[in-house]
Motif scaffolding. Structure first.
Motif, PDB file in Angstrom:
ATOM      1  N   GLY A 166       8.914  -2.901 -21.649  1.00  0.00           N
ATOM      2  CA  GLY A 166       7.688  -2.782 -20.871  1.00  0.00           C
ATOM      3  C   GLY A 166       7.928  -2.873 -19.374  1.00  0.00           C
ATOM      4  O   GLY A 166       7.324  -2.127 -18.592  1.00  0.00           O
ATOM      5  N   THR A 167       8.807  -3.773 -18.940  1.00  0.00           N
ATOM      6  CA  THR A 167       9.070  -3.890 -17.509  1.00  0.00           C
ATOM      7  C   THR A 167       9.848  -2.691 -16.980  1.00  0.00           C
ATOM      8  O   THR A 167       9.709  -2.316 -15.819  1.00  0.00           O
ATOM      9  CB  THR A 167       9.822  -5.193 -17.195  1.00  0.00           C
ATOM     10  OG1 THR A 167      11.027  -5.256 -17.968  1.00  0.00           O
ATOM     11  CG2 THR A 167       8.970  -6.407 -17.507  1.00  0.00           C
ATOM     12  N   ALA A 168      10.666  -2.075 -17.836  1.00  0.00           N
ATOM     13  CA  ALA A 168      11.349  -0.841 -17.443  1.00  0.00           C
ATOM     14  C   ALA A 168      10.337   0.301 -17.302  1.00  0.00           C
ATOM     15  O   ALA A 168      10.390   1.088 -16.357  1.00  0.00           O
ATOM     16  CB  ALA A 168      12.430  -0.478 -18.461  1.00  0.00           C
ATOM     17  N   LEU A 169       9.402   0.384 -18.245  1.00  0.00           N
ATOM     18  CA  LEU A 169       8.329   1.374 -18.154  1.00  0.00           C
ATOM     19  C   LEU A 169       7.519   1.175 -16.875  1.00  0.00           C
ATOM     20  O   LEU A 169       7.119   2.145 -16.215  1.00  0.00           O
ATOM     21  CB  LEU A 169       7.420   1.256 -19.375  1.00  0.00           C
ATOM     22  CG  LEU A 169       7.997   1.675 -20.729  1.00  0.00           C
ATOM     23  CD1 LEU A 169       7.182   1.056 -21.860  1.00  0.00           C
ATOM     24  CD2 LEU A 169       8.031   3.179 -20.871  1.00  0.00           C
ATOM     25  N   ASN A 170       7.302  -0.085 -16.498  1.00  0.00           N
ATOM     26  CA  ASN A 170       6.550  -0.383 -15.281  1.00  0.00           C
ATOM     27  C   ASN A 170       7.167   0.271 -14.047  1.00  0.00           C
ATOM     28  O   ASN A 170       6.450   0.699 -13.134  1.00  0.00           O
ATOM     29  CB  ASN A 170       6.499  -1.892 -15.042  1.00  0.00           C
ATOM     30  CG  ASN A 170       5.443  -2.589 -15.855  1.00  0.00           C
ATOM     31  OD1 ASN A 170       4.647  -1.962 -16.547  1.00  0.00           O
ATOM     32  ND2 ASN A 170       5.432  -3.912 -15.790  1.00  0.00           N
ATOM     33  N   GLU A 171       8.488   0.312 -13.992  1.00  0.00           N
ATOM     34  CA  GLU A 171       9.154   0.867 -12.811  1.00  0.00           C
ATOM     35  C   GLU A 171       8.727   2.309 -12.558  1.00  0.00           C
ATOM     36  O   GLU A 171       8.505   2.711 -11.415  1.00  0.00           O
ATOM     37  CB  GLU A 171      10.673   0.816 -12.989  1.00  0.00           C
ATOM     38  CG  GLU A 171      11.280  -0.562 -12.973  1.00  0.00           C
ATOM     39  CD  GLU A 171      11.518  -1.097 -11.566  1.00  0.00           C
ATOM     40  OE1 GLU A 171      11.004  -0.515 -10.588  1.00  0.00           O
ATOM     41  OE2 GLU A 171      12.229  -2.110 -11.450  1.00  0.00           O
ATOM     42  N   ILE A 172       8.621   3.089 -13.617  1.00  0.00           N
ATOM     43  CA  ILE A 172       8.260   4.493 -13.456  1.00  0.00           C
ATOM     44  C   ILE A 172       6.777   4.627 -13.100  1.00  0.00           C
ATOM     45  O   ILE A 172       6.394   5.469 -12.287  1.00  0.00           O
ATOM     46  CB  ILE A 172       8.583   5.294 -14.731  1.00  0.00           C
ATOM     47  CG1 ILE A 172      10.007   4.977 -15.227  1.00  0.00           C
ATOM     48  CG2 ILE A 172       8.448   6.785 -14.464  1.00  0.00           C
ATOM     49  CD1 ILE A 172      11.107   5.258 -14.235  1.00  0.00           C
ATOM     50  N   ILE A 173       5.944   3.775 -13.689  1.00  0.00           N
ATOM     51  CA  ILE A 173       4.521   3.774 -13.341  1.00  0.00           C
ATOM     52  C   ILE A 173       4.339   3.374 -11.878  1.00  0.00           C
ATOM     53  O   ILE A 173       3.539   3.979 -11.152  1.00  0.00           O
ATOM     54  CB  ILE A 173       3.739   2.827 -14.268  1.00  0.00           C
ATOM     55  CG1 ILE A 173       3.854   3.295 -15.723  1.00  0.00           C
ATOM     56  CG2 ILE A 173       2.273   2.752 -13.851  1.00  0.00           C
ATOM     57  CD1 ILE A 173       3.258   2.330 -16.740  1.00  0.00           C
ATOM     58  N   ASP A 174       5.077   2.366 -11.424  1.00  0.00           N
ATOM     59  CA  ASP A 174       5.023   1.946 -10.020  1.00  0.00           C
ATOM     60  C   ASP A 174       5.331   3.114  -9.082  1.00  0.00           C
ATOM     61  O   ASP A 174       4.653   3.316  -8.071  1.00  0.00           O
ATOM     62  CB  ASP A 174       6.040   0.836  -9.752  1.00  0.00           C
ATOM     63  CG  ASP A 174       5.657  -0.496 -10.374  1.00  0.00           C
ATOM     64  OD1 ASP A 174       4.519  -0.616 -10.890  1.00  0.00           O
ATOM     65  OD2 ASP A 174       6.496  -1.414 -10.352  1.00  0.00           O
ATOM     66  N   ASN A 175       6.380   3.866  -9.419  1.00  0.00           N
ATOM     67  CA  ASN A 175       6.770   4.998  -8.572  1.00  0.00           C
ATOM     68  C   ASN A 175       5.659   6.031  -8.475  1.00  0.00           C
ATOM     69  O   ASN A 175       5.404   6.596  -7.415  1.00  0.00           O
ATOM     70  CB  ASN A 175       8.038   5.660  -9.124  1.00  0.00           C
ATOM     71  CG  ASN A 175       9.276   4.835  -8.870  1.00  0.00           C
ATOM     72  OD1 ASN A 175       9.270   3.912  -8.059  1.00  0.00           O
ATOM     73  ND2 ASN A 175      10.351   5.160  -9.574  1.00  0.00           N
ATOM     74  N   ALA A 176       5.005   6.305  -9.609  1.00  0.00           N
ATOM     75  CA  ALA A 176       3.917   7.286  -9.620  1.00  0.00           C
ATOM     76  C   ALA A 176       2.772   6.827  -8.727  1.00  0.00           C
ATOM     77  O   ALA A 176       2.233   7.605  -7.924  1.00  0.00           O
ATOM     78  CB  ALA A 176       3.415   7.506 -11.045  1.00  0.00           C
ATOM     79  N   TYR A 177       2.409   5.568  -8.851  1.00  0.00           N
ATOM     80  CA  TYR A 177       1.311   5.029  -8.038  1.00  0.00           C
ATOM     81  C   TYR A 177       1.650   5.088  -6.553  1.00  0.00           C
ATOM     82  O   TYR A 177       0.828   5.485  -5.728  1.00  0.00           O
ATOM     83  CB  TYR A 177       1.023   3.592  -8.461  1.00  0.00           C
ATOM     84  CG  TYR A 177      -0.120   2.966  -7.702  1.00  0.00           C
ATOM     85  CD1 TYR A 177      -1.442   3.296  -8.007  1.00  0.00           C
ATOM     86  CD2 TYR A 177       0.120   2.046  -6.688  1.00  0.00           C
ATOM     87  CE1 TYR A 177      -2.502   2.727  -7.305  1.00  0.00           C
ATOM     88  CE2 TYR A 177      -0.923   1.473  -5.986  1.00  0.00           C
ATOM     89  CZ  TYR A 177      -2.228   1.819  -6.307  1.00  0.00           C
ATOM     90  OH  TYR A 177      -3.269   1.258  -5.600  1.00  0.00           O
ATOM     91  N   GLN A 178       2.891   4.720  -6.217  1.00  0.00           N
ATOM     92  CA  GLN A 178       3.295   4.729  -4.811  1.00  0.00           C
ATOM     93  C   GLN A 178       3.363   6.148  -4.253  1.00  0.00           C
ATOM     94  O   GLN A 178       3.195   6.350  -3.042  1.00  0.00           O
ATOM     95  CB  GLN A 178       4.658   4.051  -4.663  1.00  0.00           C
ATOM     96  CG  GLN A 178       5.052   3.772  -3.217  1.00  0.00           C
ATOM     97  CD  GLN A 178       4.110   2.809  -2.541  1.00  0.00           C
ATOM     98  OE1 GLN A 178       3.793   1.771  -3.108  1.00  0.00           O
ATOM     99  NE2 GLN A 178       3.655   3.133  -1.356  1.00  0.00           N
ATOM    100  N   ALA A 179       3.563   7.139  -5.126  1.00  0.00           N
ATOM    101  CA  ALA A 179       3.635   8.537  -4.690  1.00  0.00           C
ATOM    102  C   ALA A 179       2.259   9.177  -4.557  1.00  0.00           C
ATOM    103  O   ALA A 179       2.153  10.388  -4.373  1.00  0.00           O
ATOM    104  CB  ALA A 179       4.484   9.338  -5.668  1.00  0.00           C
TER     105      ALA A 179
END
Length: 206
Positions: free
Chosen positions: A6-19
């Motif tokens: 789940g925390t690994a999945l979070n990293e990709i979601i974080d990137n999308a939000y920041q973009a």
């Protein structure tokens, strides 16, 4: 170093939000109930070919450049999340991206091919390859602008089935991103829209 998938999945979601994405879809390609591949598809700003290549490097973030400083509170400041999170769960990942006025390009990182020397330069050092023009596969859908990160050869993700992933992490994402969701950021995880969940029970209506 990730405490769970789940925390690994979070990293990709974080990137999308920041973009600048307003929506991210996490899609699985599966025949037996176990994911053969997982795609993170967002509608953010997208990246040009050189930026895609940089994003696949450790420490290769473009955040804070291109006239968009994000300060110390922004996600994705150090450029380790995307490659580290991806290779913590799988041995091969591909980043597809397209700006609104550009073409679709991709970069693939495959650890087996790195071991075989297929990424080596003329001096024998492994390097991230340049982006090449690409087309999305049918199961991912089209991309008008934004980024798709695809995990393949998934060998370290837990739980190991699509149904158990959905039941395990839907609540997790709801609590992690409840502020972003209530501000209009949509997360669709394996076909399910994630509802915002305030873990402190302080927000009326959640």
């Amino acid at each position: 170093g990730y405490t769970s998938s789940g925390t690994a999945l979070n990293e990709i979601i974080d990137n999308a939000y920041q973009a600048g994405a307003t929506k991210i879809e996490i899609i699985s390609k599966s025949k037996t109930g176990k994911p053969e591949a997982i795609a993170f598809k967002d509608n953010g700003d997208g990246m040009d070919p050189e930026m895609i290549r940089i994003a696949c490097m450790w420490g290769g973030t473009h955040r804070g450049s291109y006239g968009k400083p994000i300060g110390r509170k922004g996600f994705g400041r150090f450029g380790y999340g995307l490659p580290s999170a991806s290779l913590s769960q799988c041995s091969r990942f591909t980043v597809y991206s397209k700006t609104s006025d550009g073409e679709l390009y991709k970069v693939t990182i495959d650890t087996d091919e790195i071991v075989d020397g297929k990424y080596n330069d003329t001096d024998g050092h492994p390097v991230v390859p340049e982006a090449v023009k690409a087309k999305t596969e049918a199961w991912m859908g089209d991309l008008s602008n934004g980024t798709i990160v695809v995990w393949e050869n998934i060998d370290r993700m837990h739980p190991t089935t699509v149904s158990n992933l959905s039941s395990s992490y839907s609540f997790f994402f709801g609590t992690t991103y409840w502020r972003q969701i209530t501000s209009g950021f949509e997360i669709n995880f394996l076909g399910k829209n994630i509802d915002a969940i305030d873990p402190l029970f302080q927000t009326k209506g959640l």
